[in-house]
Each structure stands twice: as structure tokens, then as C-alpha cells.
Design a protein around this motif. Structure first.
Motif: not given
Length: 359
Positions: A80-87, A145-148, A91-98
Motif C-alpha cells: 500500500h501507499q501506507f507501509f505495513v511492517n512487523y514492529p 518483502r513483496a518482491i522476494v 528489517v531482515f526478518d520482515n523481508i524474510a517472513s513470507p
């Protein structure tokens, strides 16, 4: 992989938010949804992604009806336009989560995360938490996170809107290459015509919940099917004025110019002229032009461009020109319109002819 909408509509109460829509979206380039705020872009994305169910019609992925499937079962990514991350995650784990949810091997996860982090300039931040990042960095984390993820479709709903200008320009250039060759359908919503042109691919023009035109981006820019499409694909708004085709001339008040190319073939009569602001300039262009003099009412300077709003023949006109020009509000100023870049629309609003430069 294909994503297809067949006769999809969305009604909320008595209001029709998305009129009947049929489109086939394919990989190999961006599928852009271009329209103003509240045109229906986000609603259409929600219908494609399974976040909302259509009131009528069906959604197909590779020929399979997925209308009733949840987003999780459709294997999609959404930014989305408004970012959503796991606080609570780095950052590594956010990207790796999916990737971890999908059971990707640990070594491959590290490679794919680092590759995305390098492209999105996040490598120095991989050990940080989202709250330690700027807004732009958090949005880049959501993009990474979306593109990986190995998704059947990636939906990007104005993902660069909250980023600074320089990063926005960089990502516009990088995203097509980053997403190329994945066999994934990429849907990108934007309200900026310039962004659609830069990304290329195919564009659906939306106005009040209706797709007015869909096709290769450059082609529909050069040949908008109707007045509505021309208005959607112009920022600032396209200049419109009534003209008359009379013999071999086009008449606009006291101005006239020769009807050439497609325009020469028009039947004599009344038409609506459309010309984008970039094709009305304060200096004589190299192309044949028509000189017009108008009363300047508003001026705007935006970096390397000058915008002038002026009155002529009882109508408001807009000119956008490169460089800084010495306009004075309340005084008359000369402008040059390029007939070869004009559009001519009939009584029904459909495109009747284009100026010679569009051919």
C-alpha cells in the motif's frame, strides 16, 4: 500466469463503485491502473487480490476461478501507499517472513533478502527494527518483502507516493527490471500520468469506477479513445475548446490553422479541441504553431518548469514549459499552440482525429 476479470462489478449499498469490468492482465510488464483519487483503483485491486468479493462477475488466475478464494490461497503480494511492517521484527526478518512461511531453505532466504536489500538500499538497516527507520525506509522494507515472495501477482497501490523525490525516481527506474522475468502479474496503481509513462507496460484508465480505455501505455497516451480518457491521461488537465472544421481550415474564435493529415478528412462541423498543456509554450517551437495571446491569471514555478494559467476567448488555458519564464499576472502574454499535437473529439466525445504529430 494470467489474471482475468470477467464482468466484475462492485456495489456498496446503492452506489456502484466499480462498473462492469472485463480485463486480461499478463506478465512481462506493468499493468497500470491510472486515475484520480476515488476513481476506483484501490477497489479494483482489492477485488483482484481477494480482499473484497465482487457483487457480480468472476476473477480467474490462469483460467481457474478464484473469486471465492482468500488472498492467502491466491499467493499474492500487496504493498500500500501506507507501509505495513512487523514492529517486533528486524528489517531482515520482515523481508524474510513470507519466505519462511513458504519453507524456503535458510541459505536461499539470506541470498534473496540481501539481493532485495541491495536494490532497495536497505543493507545497512537489515539489523534494525522498523521504528528505527524513516518513513521512506519503512516503505522500502515493505516493497522488499513483496518482491522476494514467489507470488502469482504483485499489487502495488501507489507504493512510491510517500517517498522523497530522488528515491521515487530511482525506484521507478529499478522496479521494472527488479520484477522482470518472474512470470508474475504486476498491477501498479497511480494517480500520476507521468509515472504511468515512465513505467510503460499496459495502462487501464479509470474514471468514477469505470475503465474508459485499456492498452499499451504509449499508444493510449497518443490516442485517447474519448474526452474522458484524454482528461485522465493529462496532468495538468488537458485544455478543451470548441472549434469548427470549415473546408481546409480549423477555426477557434479569431484563430485558424490548416487542417492536415487525419484532420483534413473530418467532415465540416463542430468539434472539441483537446491540447495538453505541454504543447502550449511561451516560446516559438520548432514545429508549426499557432500564436495566441492570453491574459495571465496564475503562475507556478516547479523546479525546472513554468506553469501559466491564462484566459483567451472567455476560456481558461494552461501552459507548461521547461525553464523559468517571466510571466506577470494581470498582463497579456504570447503563447504558441502546436496543432500537430491536438486531438479532435466529436459530439459523442469519441476521438475523431489527431494532429499530424501523433501519427
Amino acid at each position: 500466469m494470467t489474471l482475468e476479470l470477467k464482468n466484475v462489478t462492485k456495489r456498496v449499498g446503492a452506489e456502484l463503485h466499480v462498473h462492469e469490468t472485463s480485463m486480461l492482465l499478463e506478465p512481462g510488464g506493468f499493468n497500470i491502473l491510472l486515475g484520480a483519487t476515488n476513481a476506483g483503483k484501490s477497489t479494483l485491486i482489492k477485488l483482484m487480490a481477494g480482499l473484497e468479493k465482487p457483487t457480480a462477475g468472476q476473477v480467474f488466475v490462469d483460467g481457474q476461478d478464484v473469486t471465492g478464494l482468500s488472498p492467502q490461497k491466491r499467493r499474492i503480494s500487496l504493498v500500500h501507499q501506507f507501509f505495513v511492517n512487523y514492529p517486533h521484527m528486524s528489517v531482515f526478518d520482515n523481508i524474510a517472513s513470507p519466505l519462511r512461511v513458504a519453507g524456503v531453505p535458510k541459505a536461499e532466504i539470506a541470498d534473496r533478502v540481501e539481493q532485495a536489500a541491495d536494490i532497495l538500499q536497505l543493507r545497512p538497516m537489515l539489523g534494525r527494527r522498523p521504528q528505527e527507520l524513516s518513513g521512506g525506509q519503512q516503505q522500502r522494507c515493505a516493497l522488499a518483502r513483496a518482491i522476494v515472495k514467489e507470488s502469482t501477482a504483485i499489487f502495488l497501490d501507489e507504493p512510491l507516493a510517500n517517498l522523497d523525490y530522488k528515491l521515487r525516481e530511482e525506484l521507478r527506474e529499478q522496479l521494472p527490471a527488479l520484477l522482470a522475468g518472474r512470470g508474475t502479474v504486476v498491477v501498479y496503481a497511480t494517480s500520476e500520468p507521468t509515472e504511468a509513462l515512465l513505467l510503460g507496460g499496459r495502462t487501464a484508465l479509470l474514471h468514477e469506477g469505470r475503465v474508459t480505455q485499456f492498452g499499451p501505455t504509449a499508444e493510449i497516451y497518443r490516442a485517447p479513445a474519448n474526452l474522458t480518457s484524454a482528461a485522465v491521461f493529462s496532468d495538468p488537465p488537458i485544455n478543451l475548446a470548441p472549434v469548427v472544421k470549415q473546408g481546409g481550415r480549423i477555426l477557434l474564435g479569431d484563430l485558424d490553422w490548416p487542417a492536415t493529415g487525419e484532420v483534413a478528412g473530418l467532415a465540416d462541423g463542430d468539434y472539441t479541441l483537446g491540447v495538453r498543456p505541454h504543447h502550449i509554450t511561451p516560446v516559438r517551437p520548432d514545429a508549426p504553431s499557432v500564436q495566441m495571446t492570453g491574459m495571465v491569471r496564475i503562475t507556478e514555478l516547479s523546479g525546472s518548469e513554468s506553469v501559466a494559467h491564462f484566459e483567451l476567448g472567455g476560456r481558461s488555458w494552461v501552459s507548461v514549459a521547461s525553464g523559468i519564464h517571466p510571466y506577470r499576472v494581470g498582463t497579456a502574454h504570447g503563447f504558441h499552440m502546436i496543432p500537430g499535437q491536438c486531438f479532435y473529439f466529436g459530439h459523442d466525445g469519441a476521438l475523431a482525429a489527431r494532429g499530424a504529430a501523433h501519427g
